[in-house]
Scaffold this active site. Structure first.
Site, PDB file in Angstrom:
ATOM      1  N   GLU A 227       0.802  -1.224   0.000  1.00 56.16           N
ATOM      2  CA  GLU A 227       0.000   0.000   0.000  1.00 56.16           C
ATOM      3  C   GLU A 227       0.839   1.280   0.000  1.00 56.16           C
ATOM      4  OE1 GLU A 227      -3.116   0.110   2.878  1.00 56.16           O
ATOM      5  OE2 GLU A 227      -4.007  -1.758   2.192  1.00 56.16           O
ATOM      6  N   GLU A 412      -5.441  -8.647   0.812  1.00 57.09           N
ATOM      7  CA  GLU A 412      -6.113  -8.203   2.041  1.00 57.09           C
ATOM      8  C   GLU A 412      -7.582  -7.955   1.752  1.00 57.09           C
ATOM      9  OE1 GLU A 412      -4.485  -4.939   4.286  1.00 57.09           O
ATOM     10  OE2 GLU A 412      -2.438  -5.693   4.060  1.00 57.09           O
TER      11      GLU A 412
HETATM   12  C1  GCO Z   1      -3.402  -1.795   5.586  1.00 59.15           C
HETATM   13  C2  GCO Z   1      -2.569  -2.741   6.176  1.00 59.15           C
HETATM   14  C3  GCO Z   1      -3.117  -3.509   7.286  1.00 59.15           C
HETATM   15  C4  GCO Z   1      -4.281  -2.974   8.082  1.00 59.15           C
HETATM   16  C5  GCO Z   1      -5.603  -3.354   7.494  1.00 59.15           C
HETATM   17  C6  GCO Z   1      -6.794  -2.871   8.307  1.00 59.15           C
HETATM   18  O1  GCO Z   1      -3.622  -2.047   4.482  1.00 59.15           O
HETATM   19  O2  GCO Z   1      -3.784  -0.799   6.161  1.00 59.15           O
HETATM   20  O3  GCO Z   1      -2.062  -3.552   5.203  1.00 59.15           O
HETATM   21  O4  GCO Z   1      -1.953  -3.469   7.993  1.00 59.15           O
HETATM   22  O5  GCO Z   1      -4.209  -3.458   9.361  1.00 59.15           O
HETATM   23  O6  GCO Z   1      -5.712  -2.817   6.237  1.00 59.15           O
HETATM   24  O7  GCO Z   1      -6.828  -1.485   8.331  1.00 59.15           O
END
Ligand code: GCO
Length: 505
Positions: A227, A412
């Protein structure tokens, strides 16, 4: 008022034109975002992507939806969020250690210690994954464990931890997928400018090369940067994440230097002769126009949310509508980005990939002034507007708009518990996972080459600025005793893995 970039919620303050994080929703309170008043807005009809109207609601079949042959069903974590033991075995300090130590930055004063104590309980956690039958585990390597100061030789103790983890996963038939950078930059590199400094891209590629050599047995995808949008916008824009900077020019520099570092790491991967697959993890989200005259702002917001990352990686060019002073844009002079991009950089950012990792949490609406608008119900994370069809739309859009896109993996997807103090009876997570997995299966049925899905997260963990209050795990963690208890969603997910299909509700 200008639109502000964010992973899912685009906000601005009247005091400043700087971007404010999705995570600022909690901090600033509800007043800054007129959610109630705007909830009634409906997307424009019939406008093409990007900035398209919301996809119509889709009714899933009444029978189980089979996943493609070889599809990997896993769960994800990241180093700083689960490991703890932040000073063990020569680990150096990261920007999140520094940031969390400053009062007021993290809810409840939580730090990276002990988090979910995974550095000491990793064997038990691999057993847990094996009991659930997971095909894959996505974790991240902590750069400060490998190079405690961000450059120089490998710290053998740090490498050993990940070697043992990879070996044990493979023994248990669980495919390791490794993220190289999940936000824990070594503090000494931040002291030299962090991602706003071009040199960090080269330091990252050097570190990546060390890890490729150290972990030759990794069979799942290697992901360079997790990200880059969140690091840039939330770390350097709103300052709600480490390193806590609020400077739009540094934010733009952080975008480019992370993508440059990504491309250099891909080159290091090819040079290493590693046999695996490499890609980057981008958080993407559909942006829908909300109300009269919102289409143009939504198209620009789409550039900010999606194309500013997809285009340099898959097309070798930055979009020309992400920066400027129009509604929906990052309030920065486009010349700032132009000045950062040196000859050859865009060939580097667009090195061909083996996989593209997509992280999908929800959608956003944008009105004609570029302000974020709530169109769908949120989870207990107020930035997360839940619209499962957006998962399908995102996968199809990447396939259709980017002919060079490699195979896709969803790295994710998830929601926090409804109950703030934790529960194992998480029916809403079961329904969330079901609805989103059905959309993944639907995309696969429609010919999208999507090969894996990793739920976020395996364990309740350190949720960045939200500390330990937001619990995203399939497995409940009692942070006082570190006892692990699978939630209803973990048992449901184990059934999906066993059946290779998503059951109907
Ligand atoms: C993100 C991260 C995760 C977060 C999840 C929940 O993308 O922000 O990869 O570490 O914990 O997205 O917010």
């Amino acid at each position: 008022m200008r639109g502000v970039p964010d992973r899912t919620v685009r906000r601005t303050t009247s005091a400043s034109a700087l971007p404010v994080s999705r995570r600022d929703v909690l901090r600033l309170g509800g007043g800054a975002l007129a959610l109630g008043a705007l909830a009634a807005c409906t997307p424009d009809a019939g406008t093409p992507s990007p900035g398209a109207s919301a996809t119509p609601t889709w009714t899933p079949p009444a029978s189980p939806m089979r996943l493609p042959d070889g599809f990997v069903l896993g769960a994800a974590t990241s180093a700083f969020q689960v490991e703890g033991s932040t000073t063990a075995d020569g680990r150096g300090r990261s920007i999140w250690d520094t940031f969390a130590a400053q009062p007021g930055n993290v809810r409840g004063g939580a730090t990276g210690d002990p988090a979910a104590d995974h550095y000491r309980r990793w064997e038990q956690d691999v057993d847990l994954m094996a009991e659930l039958g997971l095909d894959g585990y996505r974790f991240s390597v902590a750069w400060p464990r490998i190079q405690p100061t961000g450059s120089g030789p490998v710290n053998p103790a740090g490498v050993d931890f990940y070697r043992r983890l990879v070996d044990r996963l493979l023994e248990r038939g669980i495919e390791p997928a490794v993220t190289l950078y999940h936000w824990d930059l070594p503090q000494p590199l931040q002291d030299r400018g962090g991602w706003a400094a071009r040199d960090t891209a080269s330091r990252f590629a050097d570190y990546a090369a060390l890890v490729f050599d150290a972990l030759p047995d990794v069979t799942g995808p290697w992901l360079t940067i997790n990200e880059p949008k969140t690091t840039a916008y939330v770390g350097y824009g709103s300052g709600y994440h480490a390193p806590g900077i609020r400077d739009v020019d540094q934010m733009v520099a952080a975008v480019h230097h992370q993508l440059l570092g990504h491309g250099l790491a891909v080159r290091a991967f090819r040079a290493s002769g590693a046999s695996g697959r490499v890609g980057i993890a981008l958080n993407l989200q559909p942006v829908y126009p909300a109300g009269e005259g919102a289409h143009e702002a939504a198209v620009r917001a789409d550039a900010v949310e999606n194309r500013l990352f997809l285009d340099p990686v898959l097309r070798g060019a930055y979009p020309d509508d992400a920066l400027g002073d129009l509604p929906g844009q990052i309030p920065a002079d486009p010349a700032v980005l132009d000045a950062l991009v040196q000859d050859g950089d865009l060939a580097t950012t667009s090195e061909p990939l083996d996989v593209l990792a997509i992280q999908y949490y929800g959608v956003t609406g944008v009105d004609s002034s570029g302000q974020n608008v709530q169109l769908y119900p949120t989870s207990d994370a107020p930035w997360q507007q839940i619209h499962p069809e957006g998962m399908y739309e995102t996968l199809v859009r990447v396939r259709d708009d980017y002919p060079t896109a490699p195979a896709l993996v969803v790295t994710e997807n998830g929601i926090p518990d409804r109950t703030p103090d934790g529960t194992t009876d998480d029916a809403e997570r079961v329904e969330f996972l079901r609805a989103h997995l059905q959309q993944v299966a639907r995309a696969a049925d429609d010919g999208v080459d999507v090969q894996a899905y990793y739920a976020w997260s395996l364990l309740d963990n350190f949720e960045w600025a939200e500390g330990l209050d937001q619990r995203w795990g399939l497995v409940h963690v009692d942070f006082a005793t570190q006892e692990r208890t699978p939630k209803a969603s973990a048992r449901w997910y184990a059934g999906v893995v066993a059946q290779r299909a998503v059951p109907p509700a």
